[in-house]
Design a protein around this motif. Sequence first.
Motif, PDB file in Angstrom:
ATOM      1  N   TYR A   2      11.399  10.753   1.851  1.00 33.76           N
ATOM      2  CA  TYR A   2      10.001   9.825   1.584  1.00 33.76           C
ATOM      3  C   TYR A   2      10.185   9.435   0.067  1.00 33.76           C
ATOM      4  N   VAL A   3       9.434   8.825   0.179  1.00 28.51           N
ATOM      5  CA  VAL A   3       8.667   8.673  -0.952  1.00 28.51           C
ATOM      6  C   VAL A   3       7.443   7.342  -1.277  1.00 28.51           C
ATOM      7  N   ASN A   4       6.922   7.827  -2.006  1.00 30.68           N
ATOM      8  CA  ASN A   4       5.428   7.865  -2.358  1.00 30.68           C
ATOM      9  C   ASN A   4       5.120   6.753  -3.600  1.00 30.68           C
ATOM     10  N   LEU A   5       3.902   6.168  -3.226  1.00 29.59           N
ATOM     11  CA  LEU A   5       3.827   4.595  -4.404  1.00 29.59           C
ATOM     12  C   LEU A   5       3.098   6.684  -5.768  1.00 29.59           C
ATOM     13  N   LEU A   6       2.597   5.420  -7.298  1.00 33.77           N
ATOM     14  CA  LEU A   6       2.424   6.574  -8.239  1.00 33.77           C
ATOM     15  C   LEU A   6       1.384   5.666  -8.083  1.00 33.77           C
ATOM     16  N   GLY A   7       0.134   6.934  -9.239  1.00 34.98           N
ATOM     17  CA  GLY A   7      -1.194   6.539  -9.840  1.00 34.98           C
ATOM     18  C   GLY A   7      -2.169   5.499  -9.221  1.00 34.98           C
ATOM     19  N   ASN A   8      -3.153   5.742 -10.407  1.00 27.34           N
ATOM     20  CA  ASN A   8      -4.406   4.892  -9.786  1.00 27.34           C
ATOM     21  C   ASN A   8      -4.592   3.839  -9.726  1.00 27.34           C
ATOM     22  N   GLU A   9      -4.081   3.531  -8.383  1.00 26.56           N
ATOM     23  CA  GLU A   9      -3.549   1.780  -8.033  1.00 26.56           C
ATOM     24  C   GLU A   9      -5.085   1.024  -8.153  1.00 26.56           C
ATOM     25  N   ALA A  10      -5.679   0.906  -7.564  1.00 29.55           N
ATOM     26  CA  ALA A  10      -7.258   0.564  -7.595  1.00 29.55           C
ATOM     27  C   ALA A  10      -8.364   0.313  -8.307  1.00 29.55           C
ATOM     28  N   GLY A  11      -8.036   2.452  -8.714  1.00 28.42           N
ATOM     29  CA  GLY A  11     -10.158   2.522  -9.342  1.00 28.42           C
ATOM     30  C   GLY A  11     -10.103   4.074  -7.819  1.00 28.42           C
ATOM     31  N   ARG A  12     -10.614   4.193  -6.674  1.00 22.44           N
ATOM     32  CA  ARG A  12     -10.436   5.718  -6.752  1.00 22.44           C
ATOM     33  C   ARG A  12      -9.201   5.769  -5.930  1.00 22.44           C
ATOM     34  N   LEU A  58      18.484   2.074  -1.434  1.00 24.03           N
ATOM     35  CA  LEU A  58      17.306   2.330  -2.024  1.00 24.03           C
ATOM     36  C   LEU A  58      16.141   2.375  -1.478  1.00 24.03           C
ATOM     37  N   CYS A  59      15.277   2.844  -1.151  1.00 24.20           N
ATOM     38  CA  CYS A  59      13.951   2.926  -0.891  1.00 24.20           C
ATOM     39  C   CYS A  59      13.013   2.804  -1.209  1.00 24.20           C
ATOM     40  N   PHE A  60      11.917   1.780  -1.528  1.00 21.96           N
ATOM     41  CA  PHE A  60      10.587   1.268  -2.560  1.00 21.96           C
ATOM     42  C   PHE A  60       9.828   1.936  -1.033  1.00 21.96           C
ATOM     43  N   PRO A  61       7.758   2.099  -2.047  1.00 23.52           N
ATOM     44  CA  PRO A  61       7.169   2.722  -1.476  1.00 23.52           C
ATOM     45  C   PRO A  61       6.642   1.404  -0.033  1.00 23.52           C
ATOM     46  N   GLU A  62       5.403   1.990   0.453  1.00 20.12           N
ATOM     47  CA  GLU A  62       4.704   0.790   1.441  1.00 20.12           C
ATOM     48  C   GLU A  62       3.753   0.035   0.884  1.00 20.12           C
ATOM     49  N   LEU A  63       4.333  -1.145   1.123  1.00 23.20           N
ATOM     50  CA  LEU A  63       2.536  -2.212   0.382  1.00 23.20           C
ATOM     51  C   LEU A  63       4.013  -2.164  -1.320  1.00 23.20           C
ATOM     52  N   ALA A  64       5.024  -1.966  -2.069  1.00 21.39           N
ATOM     53  CA  ALA A  64       4.801  -1.524  -3.029  1.00 21.39           C
ATOM     54  C   ALA A  64       5.162  -2.798  -3.609  1.00 21.39           C
ATOM     55  N   ILE A  72      16.552   8.714   7.858  1.00 19.81           N
ATOM     56  CA  ILE A  72      15.145   7.893   8.308  1.00 19.81           C
ATOM     57  C   ILE A  72      14.211   8.177   6.734  1.00 19.81           C
ATOM     58  N   PHE A  73      13.926   7.047   6.330  1.00 21.62           N
ATOM     59  CA  PHE A  73      13.059   6.692   5.324  1.00 21.62           C
ATOM     60  C   PHE A  73      11.811   6.960   5.875  1.00 21.62           C
ATOM     61  N   ASN A  74      10.571   7.578   4.898  1.00 26.27           N
ATOM     62  CA  ASN A  74       9.375   7.319   5.074  1.00 26.27           C
ATOM     63  C   ASN A  74       9.237   6.809   3.586  1.00 26.27           C
TER      64      ASN A  74
END
Length: 617
Positions: free
Chosen positions: A218-228, A40-46, A185-187
């Motif tokens: 490929y797996v990306n983070l989700l949502g409005n994480e920190a405001g912008r 299982l792969c999570f996103p960058e800096l999850a 390859i995971f991204n």
Amino acid sequence: MSILKIGGATVNQTPLDWEGNLKNITDAITEAKSKGIELLCFPELAITGYGSEDLFLSRWYPEKAFGQLKKLLPLTKDITVCIGVPVRIGELLFNCTAVLEDNKVLGFMAKQFLAIDGVHYEFRWFTPWKAGKITSLDFYGTSVPFGDIVFNKKGVTYGFEICEDAWRGDLRPGYRLKDRNVDLIFNPSASHFAMRKSAHREELVIESSASLDAAYFYVNLLGNEAGRMIFDGEVLFAQNGKLLVKNKLLSYKPYQVYDWDFTKSPAPSPAIDSSHNQNEEFTAAVCLALFDYMRKSRSTGFVLSLSGGADSSSIATLVAEMVKRGVRELGLDNFLKRAHLTISLDENTTIKSIVKHVLTTAYQGSENSSEDTLASARCLAESLGATFYDWKISEEVSSYTQKIETAIDRKLTWSQDDITLQNIQARVRAPVIWMLANLNNALLLATSNRSEGDVGYATMDGDTSGSISPIAAVDKDFILQWLRWAEEELGYEGLRRVNSLQPTAELRPQEQHQTDEQDLMPYPVIVEIERLAIRDRRKPADIYLILKQELDISPVQLKNYIHKFFRLWSRNQWKRERLAPSFHLDDFNVDPKTWCRFPILSGGFTEELHELDQIDE
């Protein structure tokens, strides 16, 4: 051929929400196990969230992230978990993916290329890792491999390109992974949302799976994480040049898990057909961003000064659409719970009744406001279900005007004091709408768009007031066409009156027939000048030569428009510095913090505009 069940988990994280972030991760691992996922792969800096900004500069923050990583180890029995975490070695910080398995850390793979363009400033916090270099790191008393590492699971060799790594052409780590005969390859990424960007990611993943002789996940983070920045939570898997997995983007859920049965020599399977609609992408992104901004700030909703015009009407519609989409995906009860809203549910609870609680609007009419815009605002608010107030600001305008007239011992006139008389109307609207926001513990929505923000066509401390400016990153021409699309495709019939009106500030007497485009220039022209001047960073003369061929405008008029744009852009930088935070939505924006930095004081392109004037027409 043996099968390895692989998975991608996208998570909606928040900086400093250690408990919430860890819960999203552990819940995702639990679901992955229930699906039989082995890798299982999570996103960058999850673990921390990508948008932690200067928290990354501290020593304690990466150390605490290590502590969170350690808490995950007991969950890794019978599953391999790959997860993004910052790692400090001495004075240097690295952006890494940790690989956990059977209660131990197998190693840390470090990012080799850092993003430094547009909204990204990774070099401020991180150091790039050197290709091919491997060292070791102490993880709570155990020496763990660190650097440019590949891993193996059930005979499948796998490696990583972390986000920006994949976008470096011939220099990308993927080609060295190919030389090392990697099968997969995971991204893991923290790739910000922008309209049309998903299509580019698909191309990257598909082409990578063919050119690198490896399956690509490929797996990306989700949502409005920190405001912008908004993350769309995209999960993609391609093999042999075919896209086989693609999820629905911009989910309201705290996490999502997707799986795939991987074999080195798969049976032929059809590729996924993918479609992209810019209006739909914009809608989904802003709606999720508003939802996350509201719940993460612990606000109970939004307040909006609803003028009946395009900008405020588009924002009101987006808030209502946020509620509709959130309830549709999460259900009424879970939507309210996730949004931290206390609304009693019964058989009469509807989308509109929730909108009434979440969105409060007010039409603040002056002596120069028309019945058309009042009717437009009222009709839209009622159709959406929003709370609607209607009051006049004439008394406040008159009071301030009389004070100044007494002080300077003369009457203010439109011929002599045009800007002053316009601005006071916009400015006196702010205090009372802020009162409403405070009373409701709600966020005040600012209504500026990018086209007008570029040239300072806004009243500071008036229509610029707000906690968040949802459409400040898109141009007015886009907003106008989106409103027509929303009326026709999303079914918002209350926009019919809005779409019949010509954009106007309604700050001058009605007999002057004020319109926004007469004050500035046609919005499509602003869009073209802005694209060349800000996104492409071209000088005035070059812009003239390009647009002279593209636009049906006389050379004299085109020069005047370019002059006006650069003059107003330079003069109004101080306003841009004070605009409310905005979401990043397009392939560029003018937010001075996250994309476009320009001196507040400058010579105003004097010589460059003189060069423009010398060009023969």
